[in-house]
Design an enzyme around this catalytic site. Structure first.
Site, PDB file in Angstrom:
ATOM      1  N   GLU A  91       0.817  -1.058  -0.088  1.00  9.63           N
ATOM      2  CA  GLU A  91       0.063   0.006  -0.217  1.00  9.63           C
ATOM      3  C   GLU A  91       0.847   1.238   0.006  1.00  9.63           C
ATOM      4  O   GLU A  91       0.633   2.224   0.555  1.00  9.63           O
ATOM      5  CB  GLU A  91      -1.048  -0.054   1.235  1.00  9.63           C
TER       6      GLU A  91
ATOM      7  N   GLU B  54      -5.790 -10.845  -1.303  1.00 12.98           N
ATOM      8  CA  GLU B  54      -6.722 -10.710   0.018  1.00 12.98           C
ATOM      9  C   GLU B  54      -8.161 -10.642  -0.550  1.00 12.98           C
ATOM     10  O   GLU B  54      -8.979  -9.884  -0.079  1.00 12.98           O
ATOM     11  CB  GLU B  54      -6.121  -9.231   0.422  1.00 12.98           C
TER      12      GLU B  54
HETATM   13  C1  XIL Z   1      -5.812  -6.458   8.437  1.00 11.41           C
HETATM   14  C2  XIL Z   1      -6.251  -7.858   9.240  1.00 11.41           C
HETATM   15  O1  XIL Z   1      -7.351  -8.542   8.819  1.00 11.41           O
HETATM   16  C3  XIL Z   1      -6.576  -7.284  10.578  1.00 11.41           C
HETATM   17  O2  XIL Z   1      -6.854  -8.499  11.323  1.00 11.41           O
HETATM   18  C4  XIL Z   1      -5.728  -6.513  11.138  1.00 11.41           C
HETATM   19  O3  XIL Z   1      -6.095  -6.040  12.178  1.00 11.41           O
HETATM   20  C5  XIL Z   1      -5.456  -5.087  10.313  1.00 11.41           C
HETATM   21  O4  XIL Z   1      -4.987  -5.548   9.005  1.00 11.41           O
HETATM   22  N1  XIL Z   1      -4.749  -4.926   3.749  1.00 11.41           N
HETATM   23  C6  XIL Z   1      -4.043  -5.484   3.909  1.00 11.41           C
HETATM   24  C7  XIL Z   1      -4.277  -6.553   5.209  1.00 11.41           C
HETATM   25  O5  XIL Z   1      -2.607  -5.826   3.490  1.00 11.41           O
HETATM   26  O6  XIL Z   1      -2.910  -6.637   6.022  1.00 11.41           O
HETATM   27  C8  XIL Z   1      -5.034  -5.915   6.166  1.00 11.41           C
HETATM   28  O7  XIL Z   1      -5.315  -6.979   7.091  1.00 11.41           O
HETATM   29  C9  XIL Z   1      -6.479  -5.822   5.437  1.00 11.41           C
HETATM   30  C10 XIL Z   1      -6.237  -4.568   4.485  1.00 11.41           C
END
Ligand code: XIL
Length: 453
Positions: free
Chosen positions: A255, A362
């Site tokens: 990101e 994701e």
């Molecule tokens: C999120 C997790 O799902 C949560 O449990 C944590 O608290 C915060 O991060 N983008 C990403 C992930 O790259 O690492 C994130 O995951 C969701 C958004």
């Protein structure tokens, strides 16, 4: 008033009373009235409650339940079913079926007319989705983001039978691992790697550098920029070195592109290490492990062209300079309406055109993009979610095989998804229900994989 008149009045009242009493004994011979049937209540997939108001003189009631409104075929268990109360739980029914109800009252042997007819449709209980272990359907890694503490019992079983790849939901991020300068906590991350090894799964590691997982001591670091960069280099060397040979791939930077104009996000890394911080981090990772695959990962790039182009040019620029970068992770936090299949295909193919490995990294698909507070999951949403999952998987599987890296779902069961917290509303974005049963979307994904084989 004279005594005589008074006596006469008493006499008249007495006679009137006797005649009234006679009247009421005649009432007993009145025919028993039909009950008033109320609307059925507590309708479920296999039962409902019938309720009525019976004639006060009724001694019992006879209930008929039929699937046809003319009561030609009456259910054998509910054919003149005798009930003394004024309600009956009608059970053992078939789901999604219309039933008709009528009731008569009985006074001794005398039967009233029937009530008017009411009907109830039992709720549709969807058939259970088939058990199709996704990992057995393809050589392609099918991943899930998991938390170490949950990898046991029936949940652990579900994870290991379904998936062939794991990602730590947070345990390999800097906030967990980097507990202080020169101090590292690998315990929960290692537990995920051990579970993966024990179950013949690969690990995609996530994420070395993410602005939202920076420990406070780094955020507030008072040393020079060069000292900051040295800390990051040491961190990446240590962590990538620790997992060398144990993980297949790393999200090196997560990101880094902003949402406004495709420029770099203003993060502590960008401030301290300059615009070239991404390339530096990729170099550090490569120094620590010559074989692990290195990814740049970001959100919204499945549909935000500016952001996708910026992400791709960051990777391309590294490659042009001889810095290893193997692929791009499309986070793919999508919803049932958006993006379209065409947009998905166009975005993925832009990465293919640069010869990159593509990771759907994701994936989750919201059913509540409008963030309604009282939404419940239903068959309509389930179908639309299935369709969007199929579109993503099908378009991914249409890419050249050498560009397909993996598909990772961001979680396993709806109740543990990060989405409701993130959007501030209920949602059901994953492939499994909270009781670990597969959802329709899961069947859709399985079929999309099978059809592509
Ligand atoms: C999120 C997790 O799902 C949560 O449990 C944590 O608290 C915060 O991060 N983008 C990403 C992930 O790259 O690492 C994130 O995951 C969701 C958004």
């Amino acid at each position: 008033m004279s005594k005589k008149i008074l006596l006469n009045i008493v006499l008249i009242l007495l006679i009137y009373n006797i005649s009234c009493t006679d009247d009421s004994s005649e009432e007993d011979n009145n025919p028993v009235a039909a009950p008033i049937l109320l609307d059925p209540e507590n309708i479920s997939g296999e039962s409902f409650t019938a309720r009525w108001l019976g004639d006060a003189t009724a001694t019992s009631h006879l209930v008929d339940i039929s699937k046809d409104e003319n009561f030609i075929d009456i259910l054998s268990d509910y054919n003149q079913k005798s009930v003394t109360a004024e309600s009956l739980v009608v059970s053992g029914l078939v789901d999604n079926t219309q039933y008709f109800i009528r009731v008569a009252s009985l006074k001794d042997m005398e039967k009233s007319e029937y009530s008017s007819v009411k009907s109830a449709r039992t709720i549709d209980i969807p058939d259970p989705e088939p058990e199709l272990a996704l990992r057995t359907l393809t050589d392609l890694p099918i991943g899930a983001a998991v938390q170490a503490s949950r990898l046991n019992g029936s949940y652990g079983q579900r994870v290991s039978t379904t998936h062939s790849s794991l990602t730590a939901e947070f345990e390999m991020k800097m906030k967990t691992i980097f507990t202080g300068i020169g101090e590292y906590n690998f315990t929960p991350g290692d537990a995920i790697v051990e579970f993966a090894e024990a179950n013949d799964m690969q690990v995609h590691a996530h994420a070395l550098i993410w602005h939202l997982s920076t420990p406070d001591f780094l955020e507030n670091f008072s040393g020079t920029d060069q000292e900051f960069e040295n800390l990051i280099r040491d961190y990446i060397h240590e962590v990538v070195g620790h997992y060398k040979g144990k993980v297949a791939s790393w999200d090196v930077v997560n990101e880094a592109v902003n949402d406004e104009n495709g420029g770099l996000r203003n993060s502590i890394y960008q401030q301290r290490m300059g615009d070239d911080f991404i390339a530096k981090c990729f170099q550090f990772a490569r120094e620590a492990d010559p074989d692990v695959l290195l990814f740049y990962n970001d959100y919204n790039i499945m549909f935000d062209e500016t952001k996708l182009d910026a992400s791709l040019s960051i990777i391309k620029d590294m490659q042009d300079r001889g810095i290893d970068a193997d692929g791009i992770g499309f986070q793919s936090h999508l919803d049932i309406n958006f993006p379209t299949r065409n947009t998905i295909a166009t975005s993925l193919n832009k990465a293919v055109d640069l010869g990159l490995l593509v990771h759907i990294s994701e994936l989750d698909i919201k059913v509540n993009p409008g963030r309604e507070q009282n939404i419940e999951f239903n068959t309509n949403l389930a179908q639309r979610q299935r369709t969007k999952y199929i579109e993503v998987v099908e378009e991914f599987l249409r890419l050249p095989r050498e560009n397909q890296f993996a598909i990772t779902i961001w979680g396993v069961i709806d109740g543990q998804s990060w989405i409701p917290n993130f959007i501030g509303a209920p949602d059901f974005p994953l492939l499994f229900n909270d009781d670990l049963s597969p959802k329709s979307a899961h069947t859709g994904v399985a079929e999309a994989i099978q059809n592509a084989n």
